[in-house]
Design an enzyme around this catalytic site. Structure first.
Site, PDB file in Angstrom:
ATOM      1  NE  ARG A  61      -2.194  -2.080   3.303  1.00  0.00           N
ATOM      2  CZ  ARG A  61      -2.585  -2.348   4.554  1.00  0.00           C
ATOM      3  NH1 ARG A  61      -3.633  -1.734   5.057  1.00  0.00           N
ATOM      4  NH2 ARG A  61      -1.933  -3.221   5.307  1.00  0.00           N
TER       5      ARG A  61
ATOM      6  CE  LYS B 243      38.141  15.420   0.372  1.00  0.00           C
ATOM      7  NZ  LYS B 243      38.852  14.700  -0.666  1.00  0.00           N
TER       8      LYS B 243
HETATM    9  C1  UD1 Z   1      -2.062  -5.907  12.020  1.00  0.00           C
HETATM   10  C2  UD1 Z   1      -3.042  -6.749  12.838  1.00  0.00           C
HETATM   11  C3  UD1 Z   1      -4.218  -5.895  13.290  1.00  0.00           C
HETATM   12  C4  UD1 Z   1      -3.694  -4.727  14.111  1.00  0.00           C
HETATM   13  C5  UD1 Z   1      -2.635  -3.944  13.315  1.00  0.00           C
HETATM   14  C6  UD1 Z   1      -1.984  -2.920  14.213  1.00  0.00           C
HETATM   15  C7  UD1 Z   1      -2.910  -8.996  11.890  1.00  0.00           C
HETATM   16  C8  UD1 Z   1      -3.554 -10.012  11.006  1.00  0.00           C
HETATM   17  N1  UD1 Z   1      -3.537  -7.831  12.011  1.00  0.00           N
HETATM   18  O1  UD1 Z   1      -2.757  -5.470  10.864  1.00  0.00           O
HETATM   19  O2  UD1 Z   1      -5.107  -6.657  14.100  1.00  0.00           O
HETATM   20  O3  UD1 Z   1      -4.778  -3.874  14.463  1.00  0.00           O
HETATM   21  O4  UD1 Z   1      -1.609  -4.826  12.834  1.00  0.00           O
HETATM   22  O5  UD1 Z   1      -1.064  -2.143  13.492  1.00  0.00           O
HETATM   23  O6  UD1 Z   1      -1.877  -9.263  12.452  1.00  0.00           O
HETATM   24  N2  UD1 Z   1       4.387  -8.888   8.206  1.00  0.00           N
HETATM   25  C9  UD1 Z   1       5.303  -9.909   8.078  1.00  0.00           C
HETATM   26  N3  UD1 Z   1       4.994 -11.001   7.330  1.00  0.00           N
HETATM   27  C10 UD1 Z   1       3.790 -11.132   6.695  1.00  0.00           C
HETATM   28  C11 UD1 Z   1       2.847 -10.073   6.833  1.00  0.00           C
HETATM   29  C12 UD1 Z   1       3.173  -8.979   7.607  1.00  0.00           C
HETATM   30  O7  UD1 Z   1       6.408  -9.821   8.630  1.00  0.00           O
HETATM   31  O8  UD1 Z   1       3.570 -12.167   6.028  1.00  0.00           O
HETATM   32  C13 UD1 Z   1       4.747  -7.707   9.025  1.00  0.00           C
HETATM   33  C14 UD1 Z   1       4.671  -6.403   8.266  1.00  0.00           C
HETATM   34  O9  UD1 Z   1       5.933  -6.069   7.714  1.00  0.00           O
HETATM   35  C15 UD1 Z   1       4.224  -5.409   9.330  1.00  0.00           C
HETATM   36  C16 UD1 Z   1       3.512  -6.261  10.361  1.00  0.00           C
HETATM   37  O10 UD1 Z   1       3.798  -7.605  10.070  1.00  0.00           O
HETATM   38  O11 UD1 Z   1       5.316  -4.794   9.945  1.00  0.00           O
HETATM   39  C17 UD1 Z   1       2.008  -6.044  10.336  1.00  0.00           C
HETATM   40  O12 UD1 Z   1       1.516  -6.409   9.060  1.00  0.00           O
HETATM   41  P1  UD1 Z   1       0.409  -5.545   8.339  1.00  0.00           P
HETATM   42  O13 UD1 Z   1       0.078  -6.199   7.061  1.00  0.00           O
HETATM   43  O14 UD1 Z   1       0.796  -4.121   8.321  1.00  0.00           O
HETATM   44  O15 UD1 Z   1      -0.810  -5.774   9.345  1.00  0.00           O
HETATM   45  P2  UD1 Z   1      -2.045  -4.837   9.548  1.00  0.00           P
HETATM   46  O16 UD1 Z   1      -2.988  -5.019   8.411  1.00  0.00           O
HETATM   47  O17 UD1 Z   1      -1.610  -3.451   9.853  1.00  0.00           O
END
Ligand code: UD1
Ligand code: CA
Length: 484
Positions: free
Chosen positions: A15, A359
């Protein structure tokens, strides 16, 4: 009790619509992922290892995960991008976690830079109060859109977290959300490996599903209220700018509490590692980043940009000074429009004026380089005056060479010093000289072609030019002042 940290940083951040992986986006000069890293480090002796979950492609150019104590992140590759539980499971099954002694894993998102260190320490303390409970940080948001909602039963106990994609219209009205910060006891973590199913809508394994799993098996889930600000995450460029604004406010407020004056804190960007002494005044549009340290009672002018630069006490930086990896010692003065490149060391009470570039150059105490000069690979002693337009010719197209200028030297304007060359203490160089060989102490060098003066030659010159006319067709004739 020992707690391991885990930073989920493998998601690409689609996103964000940027070729840069989200967690490597830069916020006030530091990567996004370095903020939760520092927050976890603040747990001090409670902390075991910090596991950082990364992508298999090794998309990890500049994570900026540094620790003054020398701790390195335990990098865990998440083999497939199958969601936040996939990321946590990769940690739970990794050698460093299994061989470590941690009783809990404290999981934070790599995209949440506003975690408050005090609140995080109290959250970690829940591991001592309720060692067997799965603990979640939550927050009440007036606009909960996009976050997982906390589902409680009639008695107020947490039974589930519902992701936005699966929430009913009624559930979407719930304002209490999952902050994405969890304290998971080791037994719960290990027993859940391979048992968290994929979500039917997004086909991802959600870490949030762990909550219903624990509840179904009669375990305890506890929540810890965080401030809404603490949990703000970055999913879009707009959110990146919003968290930057929050961090700016927080960082600048802490400097004001320590006696720093801002003309306008909303227009001054200061990185989280920068220190500034009391009595320093900062004008708008200054950008201070990296490990920059500024002493007391300095004046930082409009648009000054410092990176990894050390500034002593009582230093005056006039408008638009740019310095990288430089040192400006006590009561030195630079600018306006001075460019101090890496390796510049400006001595006490020394001056570097407008349009001066340096420098790898040491300028001794009380020396002055006030106008339009370039000093590269140079050493200047103390009390030396470097005249306007002086240039060190440090590069022959292949190699760089040093210029050494002693103390008490006077260098006339428009001098070129062709390195390698040295100028002895108290020597004098006449304006317009080209210096190609070493000058001993107390010497005078006049290194310019003798002038030839022809009486009334100017009159003859103009007469000749008028008779000849313009040699190039279409060229304009001299203007009123006689200049072309
Ligand atoms: C997540 C939570 C949501 C919470 C929110 C808070 C889940 C399913 N949802 O949503 O309940 O309210 O955070 O900010 O957990 N990541 C990985 N591997 C993956 C997918 C994601 O390492 O396969 C990491 C991303 O880099 C990120 C973090 O996990 O730093 C959160 O992932 P993201 O997709 O941003 O979750 P949200 O939709 O924000
Ligand atoms: Ca997120």
């Amino acid at each position: 009790m020992i707690i391991d940290g885990a930073i989920l940083a493998a998601g690409f951040g689609t996103r964000m619509a940027s070729p840069v992986p989200k967690v490597e986006s830069v916020v006030l000069g530091e990567t996004l992922v370095s903020y939760p890293w520092r927050a976890l480090l603040s747990l001090g002796s409670l902390l075991g290892q910090i596991h950082v979950v990364v992508r298999p492609e090794g998309f990890w150019r500049n994570p900026g995960l540094e620790d003054p104590a020398g701790r390195k992140p335990a990098l865990v590759v998440q083999p497939v991008m199958d969601g936040t539980w996939g990321a946590v499971e990769a940690v739970a099954t990794s050698g460093p976690f299994l061989s470590g002694k941690a009783s809990h894993l404290l999981v934070v998102n790599g995209d949440g830079p506003l975690l408050d260190e005090g609140l995080l320490a109290r959250f970690a303390g829940m591991g001592q109060e309720s060692p067997g409970a799965l603990c979640l940080a939550t927050a009440e948001l007036s606009h909960p859109r996009g976050y997982g909602r906390i589902i409680r039963d009639a008695s107020g106990c947490v039974v589930d977290i519902r992701e936005e994609s699966r929430a009913s219209e009624d559930e979407k009205k719930i304002l209490e959300v999952n902050a994405g910060i969890y304290l998971i006891p080791r037994e719960i973590l290990l027993s859940a490996v391979s048992r968290v199913p994929s979500d039917s809508v997004k086909n991802e394994r959600f870490l949030t599903t762990l909550v219903s799993l624990v509840v179904e098996e009669g375990g305890t889930v506890r929540t810890f209220p965080m401030t809404p600000e603490c949990m703000l995450g970055v999913n879009t460029q707009e959110e990146l700018s919003q968290v930057t604004a929050h961090l700016r406010t927080r960082i600048n407020r802490s400097h004001m509490e320590k006696g720093v004056t801002f003309w306008d804190p909303s227009r001054t960007d200061i990185g989280p590692l920068v220190s500034i002494g009391a009595g320093t005044v900062i004008m708008p549009q200054a950008v201070l980043e990296g490990k920059t340290r500024i002493g007391c009672s300095c004046r930082i002018g409009l648009g000054v940009h410092l990176a990894d630069t050390v500034v002593g006490d009582g230093v005056i930086l006039r408008d638009y000074v740019v310095a990288t990896e430089a040192i400006l010692r006590d009561r030195s003065v630079a600018g306006p429009f001075a460019h101090l490149r890496p390796g510049t060391d400006l001595g006490e009470e020394a001056h570097l004026g407008n349009f001066v570039e340096t420098k790898k150059t040491v300028v001794g105490a009380k020396s002055k380089v006030n106008h339009l000069s370039y000093l590269g690979d140079a050493e200047v002693g103390s009390d030396t005056n470097v005249g306007a337009g002086t240039i060190t010719c440090n590069y022959d197209g292949y190699d760089k060479f040093k210029t050494r200028i002693g103390s008490g030297v006077f260098i006339g304007s428009d001098t070129q010093l062709v390195a390698p060359v040295s100028v002895g203490d108290r020597s004098v160089i006449a304006a317009g000289s080209t210096v190609v060989s070493d000058l001993p102490e107390d010497a005078l060098l006049i290194g310019r072609a003798p002038a030839e003066i022809r009486a009334e030659g100017g009159i003859r010159y103009h007469r000749r030019r008028k008779e000849r006319g313009s040699s190039r067709s279409g060229q304009s004739s001299p203007n009123k002042k006689g200049q072309e």
